[in-house]
Design a protein around this motif. Structure first.
Motif, PDB file in Angstrom:
ATOM      1  N   ILE A  23       7.164   9.236  15.758  1.00 32.85           N
ATOM      2  CA  ILE A  23       6.573   8.265  14.822  1.00 32.85           C
ATOM      3  C   ILE A  23       7.667   7.680  13.927  1.00 32.85           C
ATOM      4  N   LYS A  24       8.540   8.540  13.429  1.00 29.32           N
ATOM      5  CA  LYS A  24       9.620   8.087  12.560  1.00 29.32           C
ATOM      6  C   LYS A  24      10.559   7.140  13.299  1.00 29.32           C
ATOM      7  N   GLU A  25      10.853   7.474  14.571  1.00 29.31           N
ATOM      8  CA  GLU A  25      11.758   6.623  15.342  1.00 29.31           C
ATOM      9  C   GLU A  25      11.103   5.283  15.675  1.00 29.31           C
ATOM     10  N   ILE A  26       9.803   5.275  15.946  1.00 33.56           N
ATOM     11  CA  ILE A  26       9.097   4.018  16.239  1.00 33.56           C
ATOM     12  C   ILE A  26       9.159   3.080  15.037  1.00 33.56           C
ATOM     13  N   THR A  27       9.002   3.635  13.848  1.00 34.79           N
ATOM     14  CA  THR A  27       8.997   2.790  12.650  1.00 34.79           C
ATOM     15  C   THR A  27      10.379   2.241  12.319  1.00 34.79           C
ATOM     16  N   THR A  28      11.439   2.895  12.778  1.00 32.85           N
ATOM     17  CA  THR A  28      12.780   2.443  12.414  1.00 32.85           C
ATOM     18  C   THR A  28      13.473   1.642  13.505  1.00 32.85           C
ATOM     19  N   ARG A  29      13.006   1.694  14.742  1.00 32.10           N
ATOM     20  CA  ARG A  29      13.708   0.999  15.826  1.00 32.10           C
ATOM     21  C   ARG A  29      13.443  -0.500  15.805  1.00 32.10           C
ATOM     22  N   TYR A  30      14.470  -1.241  16.137  1.00 30.48           N
ATOM     23  CA  TYR A  30      14.379  -2.707  16.103  1.00 30.48           C
ATOM     24  C   TYR A  30      13.454  -3.243  17.183  1.00 30.48           C
ATOM     25  N   ASP A  31      13.473  -2.656  18.378  1.00 34.57           N
ATOM     26  CA  ASP A  31      12.641  -3.180  19.462  1.00 34.57           C
ATOM     27  C   ASP A  31      11.155  -2.920  19.247  1.00 34.57           C
ATOM     28  N   PHE A  32      10.787  -2.116  18.244  1.00 33.70           N
ATOM     29  CA  PHE A  32       9.381  -1.890  17.923  1.00 33.70           C
ATOM     30  C   PHE A  32       8.937  -2.644  16.669  1.00 33.70           C
ATOM     31  N   LYS A  33       9.801  -3.524  16.129  1.00 30.75           N
ATOM     32  CA  LYS A  33       9.440  -4.304  14.940  1.00 30.75           C
ATOM     33  C   LYS A  33       8.267  -5.220  15.267  1.00 30.75           C
ATOM     34  N   GLY A  34       7.221  -5.142  14.485  1.00 33.56           N
ATOM     35  CA  GLY A  34       6.071  -6.015  14.656  1.00 33.56           C
ATOM     36  C   GLY A  34       5.161  -5.648  15.819  1.00 33.56           C
ATOM     37  N   SER A  35       5.416  -4.543  16.481  1.00 32.49           N
ATOM     38  CA  SER A  35       4.550  -4.152  17.601  1.00 32.49           C
ATOM     39  C   SER A  35       3.474  -3.184  17.110  1.00 32.49           C
ATOM     40  N   LYS A  36       2.483  -2.980  17.937  1.00 35.12           N
ATOM     41  CA  LYS A  36       1.377  -2.091  17.597  1.00 35.12           C
ATOM     42  C   LYS A  36       1.564  -0.711  18.217  1.00 35.12           C
ATOM     43  N   ALA A  37       2.782  -0.386  18.608  1.00 31.15           N
ATOM     44  CA  ALA A  37       3.058   0.901  19.247  1.00 31.15           C
ATOM     45  C   ALA A  37       2.830   2.039  18.257  1.00 31.15           C
ATOM     46  N   SER A  38       2.129   3.085  18.729  1.00 32.53           N
ATOM     47  CA  SER A  38       1.873   4.244  17.883  1.00 32.53           C
ATOM     48  C   SER A  38       1.640   5.469  18.768  1.00 32.53           C
ATOM     49  N   ILE A  39       1.733   6.615  18.140  1.00 35.68           N
ATOM     50  CA  ILE A  39       1.459   7.882  18.809  1.00 35.68           C
ATOM     51  C   ILE A  39       0.719   8.761  17.820  1.00 35.68           C
ATOM     52  N   GLU A  40      -0.269   9.499  18.319  1.00 40.20           N
ATOM     53  CA  GLU A  40      -1.101  10.313  17.438  1.00 40.20           C
ATOM     54  C   GLU A  40      -1.432  11.623  18.130  1.00 40.20           C
ATOM     55  N   LEU A  41      -1.267  12.720  17.406  1.00 35.78           N
ATOM     56  CA  LEU A  41      -1.573  14.045  17.930  1.00 35.78           C
ATOM     57  C   LEU A  41      -2.981  14.427  17.524  1.00 35.78           C
ATOM     58  N   GLY A  42      -3.829  14.713  18.506  1.00 37.31           N
ATOM     59  CA  GLY A  42      -5.194  15.143  18.245  1.00 37.31           C
ATOM     60  C   GLY A  42      -5.343  16.631  18.534  1.00 37.31           C
ATOM     61  N   GLU A  43      -6.591  17.089  18.581  1.00 36.10           N
ATOM     62  CA  GLU A  43      -6.834  18.506  18.835  1.00 36.10           C
ATOM     63  C   GLU A  43      -6.554  18.887  20.286  1.00 36.10           C
ATOM     64  N   LYS A  44      -6.945  18.038  21.215  1.00 35.92           N
ATOM     65  CA  LYS A  44      -6.785  18.353  22.636  1.00 35.92           C
ATOM     66  C   LYS A  44      -5.546  17.719  23.252  1.00 35.92           C
ATOM     67  N   GLY A  45      -5.027  16.679  22.629  1.00 38.73           N
ATOM     68  CA  GLY A  45      -3.896  16.011  23.243  1.00 38.73           C
ATOM     69  C   GLY A  45      -3.290  14.951  22.344  1.00 38.73           C
ATOM     70  N   ILE A  46      -2.536  14.066  22.997  1.00 38.29           N
ATOM     71  CA  ILE A  46      -1.798  13.029  22.298  1.00 38.29           C
ATOM     72  C   ILE A  46      -2.281  11.678  22.802  1.00 38.29           C
ATOM     73  N   THR A  47      -2.468  10.726  21.882  1.00 37.99           N
ATOM     74  CA  THR A  47      -2.846   9.365  22.243  1.00 37.99           C
ATOM     75  C   THR A  47      -1.661   8.456  21.946  1.00 37.99           C
TER      76      THR A  47
END
Length: 161
Positions: A23-47
């Motif tokens: 998550i930290k790397e997504i927010t700081t990388r230039y190629d992800f500027k303005g994109s909707k890319a995200s990652i989230e950890l849930g109880e059973k897995g990752i989205t």
């Protein structure tokens, strides 16, 4: 009698740390500027969500790299098919494998019996207990299991002498 357990567990604290690093790397990388890319950890897995399939693959590669850096085996993840999400994005569900499957346990027991080792293997829920008379026999079984191909990382716990 000496014994040990074969288990397949994922350290969820390390998994949380790896996801937070991504998550930290997504927010700081230039190629992800303005994109909707995200990652989230849930109880059973990752989205994982990405603008397109390339961003989705980049995020999953980042996750794999962070897992390896944190001494977690990437085989503990099972990737689902990418699906269309709202806003023209792509979403992928990643499940975290916990516990040994009965098929894998039976495969290990069969392999031990085929090698004619002087140990007993018993399936106990989501773990496998191996007992024997000598510590050397148990260490030979550990080496045999480490050499096997499996769909998830295996570890040895509860070694009793």
């Amino acid at each position: 009698m000496p014994s040990f357990d074969v288990v397949s567990e994922t350290d969820m604290q390390e998994m949380t740390n790896a996801v937070n690093q991504v998550i930290k790397e997504i927010t700081t990388r230039y190629d992800f500027k303005g994109s909707k890319a995200s990652i989230e950890l849930g109880e059973k897995g990752i989205t994982v969500v990405g603008d397109d399939i390339n961003k989705l693959n980049t995020v999953t590669e980042l996750l794999r790299a962070k897992l390896v850096r944190r001494n977690l085996d990437p085989k503990c993840l099972e990737y689902g098919d990418p699906q269309d999400a709202s806003g023209g994005c792509k979403r992928q569900e990643i499940t975290i494998k916990q516990g040994m499957s009965t098929e894998l346990s039976k495969k290990i027991v069969k392999k031990i019996k085929d090698e004619k080792m002087k140990v007993q293997a018993a399936i106990q829920g989501d773990q496998l207990r191996v007992t024997g008379k000598k510590r050397d026999d148990l260490q030979a079984v550990m080496a045999l299991i480490k050499g096997m191909e499996s769909d998830r990382p295996l570890s040895f716990t509860n070694f009793r002498d």
